[in-house]
Motif scaffolding. Structure first.
Motif, PDB file in Angstrom:
ATOM      1  N   GLY A 110       0.801  -1.220   0.000  1.00  0.00           N
ATOM      2  CA  GLY A 110       0.000   0.000   0.000  1.00  0.00           C
ATOM      3  C   GLY A 110       0.830   1.265   0.000  1.00  0.00           C
ATOM      4  O   GLY A 110       0.304   2.373  -0.075  1.00  0.00           O
ATOM      5  N   LYS A 113       4.358   1.085  -4.115  1.00  0.00           N
ATOM      6  CA  LYS A 113       5.473   0.450  -4.825  1.00  0.00           C
ATOM      7  C   LYS A 113       5.174   0.214  -6.305  1.00  0.00           C
ATOM      8  O   LYS A 113       5.948   0.597  -7.173  1.00  0.00           O
ATOM      9  CB  LYS A 113       5.762  -0.899  -4.177  1.00  0.00           C
ATOM     10  N   THR A 114       4.046  -0.442  -6.549  1.00  0.00           N
ATOM     11  CA  THR A 114       3.719  -0.815  -7.933  1.00  0.00           C
ATOM     12  C   THR A 114       3.517   0.440  -8.784  1.00  0.00           C
ATOM     13  O   THR A 114       4.032   0.543  -9.893  1.00  0.00           O
ATOM     14  CB  THR A 114       2.456  -1.703  -7.943  1.00  0.00           C
ATOM     15  N   THR A 115       2.774   1.393  -8.256  1.00  0.00           N
ATOM     16  CA  THR A 115       2.551   2.656  -8.971  1.00  0.00           C
ATOM     17  C   THR A 115       3.891   3.333  -9.257  1.00  0.00           C
ATOM     18  O   THR A 115       4.120   3.834 -10.356  1.00  0.00           O
ATOM     19  CB  THR A 115       1.679   3.606  -8.104  1.00  0.00           C
ATOM     20  N   ASP A 250       1.435  14.651  -2.089  1.00  0.00           N
ATOM     21  CA  ASP A 250       0.293  15.524  -2.389  1.00  0.00           C
ATOM     22  C   ASP A 250      -0.762  15.484  -1.284  1.00  0.00           C
ATOM     23  O   ASP A 250      -1.488  16.451  -1.084  1.00  0.00           O
ATOM     24  CB  ASP A 250      -0.345  15.122  -3.729  1.00  0.00           C
TER      25      ASP A 250
HETATM   26  P1  GDP Z   1       1.784  -1.102  -3.340  1.00  0.00           P
HETATM   27  O1  GDP Z   1       0.888  -2.038  -2.571  1.00  0.00           O
HETATM   28  O2  GDP Z   1       2.920  -0.650  -2.495  1.00  0.00           O
HETATM   29  O3  GDP Z   1       2.233  -1.653  -4.642  1.00  0.00           O
HETATM   30  O4  GDP Z   1       0.933   0.230  -3.605  1.00  0.00           O
HETATM   31  P2  GDP Z   1       0.159   0.729  -4.900  1.00  0.00           P
HETATM   32  O5  GDP Z   1       1.114   1.094  -5.968  1.00  0.00           O
HETATM   33  O6  GDP Z   1      -0.905  -0.258  -5.237  1.00  0.00           O
HETATM   34  O7  GDP Z   1      -0.465   2.085  -4.352  1.00  0.00           O
HETATM   35  C1  GDP Z   1      -1.437   2.137  -3.336  1.00  0.00           C
HETATM   36  C2  GDP Z   1      -2.344   3.324  -3.574  1.00  0.00           C
HETATM   37  O8  GDP Z   1      -1.623   4.530  -3.440  1.00  0.00           O
HETATM   38  C3  GDP Z   1      -2.956   3.356  -4.972  1.00  0.00           C
HETATM   39  O9  GDP Z   1      -4.296   3.752  -4.879  1.00  0.00           O
HETATM   40  C4  GDP Z   1      -2.137   4.433  -5.701  1.00  0.00           C
HETATM   41  O10 GDP Z   1      -2.864   5.080  -6.720  1.00  0.00           O
HETATM   42  C5  GDP Z   1      -1.836   5.362  -4.558  1.00  0.00           C
HETATM   43  N1  GDP Z   1      -0.636   6.174  -4.791  1.00  0.00           N
HETATM   44  C6  GDP Z   1       0.618   5.775  -5.083  1.00  0.00           C
HETATM   45  N2  GDP Z   1       1.465   6.818  -5.182  1.00  0.00           N
HETATM   46  C7  GDP Z   1       0.726   7.936  -4.961  1.00  0.00           C
HETATM   47  C8  GDP Z   1       1.026   9.356  -4.904  1.00  0.00           C
HETATM   48  O11 GDP Z   1       2.162   9.808  -5.075  1.00  0.00           O
HETATM   49  N3  GDP Z   1      -0.018  10.184  -4.623  1.00  0.00           N
HETATM   50  C9  GDP Z   1      -1.289   9.704  -4.404  1.00  0.00           C
HETATM   51  N4  GDP Z   1      -2.241  10.591  -4.123  1.00  0.00           N
HETATM   52  N5  GDP Z   1      -1.595   8.404  -4.422  1.00  0.00           N
HETATM   53  C10 GDP Z   1      -0.609   7.525  -4.703  1.00  0.00           C
END
Ligand code: GDP
Length: 295
Positions: A110, A113-115, A250
């Motif tokens: 969450g 990472k993936t984003t 942000d």
């Molecule tokens: P992971 O579980 O670490 O791979 O996390 P994700 O990449 O799935 O991101 C989790 C949530 O955070 C998603 O809804 C993304 O869109 C959101 N997110 C990631 N980076 C940012 C950011 O820089 N700003 C905002 N507002 N949301 C982000």
């Protein structure tokens, strides 16, 4: 971003404005407010203590430059120290002399990472690299799908193998593919957990040993404040990370993680996420951030 901190710092500097000269007493009063503002912004307690002490020492006994009022003089010192606190200079990525360059993205589930893998791959492609993203989270099928969808959106190749349960084998095969097909940057999206556990850390250590990455980037959610800093410290102790990507800046009203993470881990923030959109990743510039905070 960090609005409340900016406002409180402004008010701290106001207390000194009417004075003709920086004195020990008026610096003390202003720094008391600076200290409160930083603590309320959720900056690590020790970091605040060291920071205000450094500012105090530098401000005391300073000849006020003719062109600057005492208030401006103090702002200047605070600005320089804030910049120093966040890393002084902007740190870029290290690249392998013989490609591919491997970037291991680690962090809790969450955190973004993936984003971030998608955003970073897209940024690198704009700089004429040929990135390959690797889905190494074998525990959540949804994570693999998420990376594949991102890859399609961005038109960036993804190495995924839903049937393979060993992330080490996935990474090995992905690196082979990169070598054969001329990908010069490999971004590995590793598994996250809700909390740190030894099994996760061991897996990441194994992946690091296997892939010899140029960068181990710890991805931290800025909105979690001091928790992000504590987790960063633990990941760094276990993995010796090379830098931090601070996401969701942000949505971060306070700024505690941005201001503490470098001082606590001694690892630079390299990039910041400033929105959900895939072009909302920026290189981190400590000086610009300090100026932004001071308004
Ligand atoms: P992971 O579980 O670490 O791979 O996390 P994700 O990449 O799935 O991101 C989790 C949530 O955070 C998603 O809804 C993304 O869109 C959101 N997110 C990631 N980076 C940012 C950011 O820089 N700003 C905002 N507002 N949301 C982000």
């Amino acid at each position: 971003m960090f609005d409340s901190l900016s406002e409180k710092l402004q008010s701290a500097f106001k207390t000194i404005r009417g004075h003709g000269k920086l004195s020990e007493q008026n610096i003390k009063e202003a720094l008391k407010e600076v200290r409160m503002a930083l603590l309320e912004a959720d900056v690590n307690f020790r970091v605040v203590k060291d920071f205000t002490e450094r500012v105090r020492k530098r401000a005391i006994g300073r000849e006020v430059m003719k062109s600057l009022t005492p208030g401006q003089q103090l702002i200047k010192v605070v600005n320089e120290e804030l910049t120093e606190l966040m890393g002084k200079e902007s740190s870029g990525l290290s690249f392998a002399t013989t490609p591919p360059t491997t970037l291991l993205l680690v962090g809790l589930q969450g955190s973004g990472k993936t984003t971030t893998a998608g955003k970073l791959a897209s940024m690198l492609r704009k700089e004429n690299h040929k990135p390959l993203m690797v889905a190494a989270d074998v525990y959540r099928p949804a994570a693999i799908t998420q990376l594949q969808v991102l890859g399609q959106q961005l038109q960036i190749d993804v190495y995924a193998d839903g049937a393979e349960k060993d992330p080490r084998k996935i990474c090995q095969k992905a690196l082979q593919q990169a070598n054969h097909e001329g990908f010069d940057v490999v971004l590995i999206d590793t598994a996250g957990r809700l909390h740190i556990d030894q099994e996760l850390m061991q897996e990441l250590r194994d992946l690091k040993a296997l892939t010899s990455p140029q960068e181990v980037l710890f991805v931290a959610d800025a909105m979690t404040g001091q928790d992000a800093v504590t987790v960063a410290d633990q990941f760094n102790k276990a993995l010796d990370v090379s830098g931090v990507v601070l996401t969701k800046l942000d949505g971060d009203a306070r700024g505690g993680a941005a201001l503490s993470i470098k001082a606590v881990t001694n690892r630079p923030i390299k990039f910041v996420g400033v929105g959900e959109k895939l072009d909302q990743l920026e290189r981190f510039h400590p000086e610009r951030m300090a100026s932004r905070i001071l308004g």
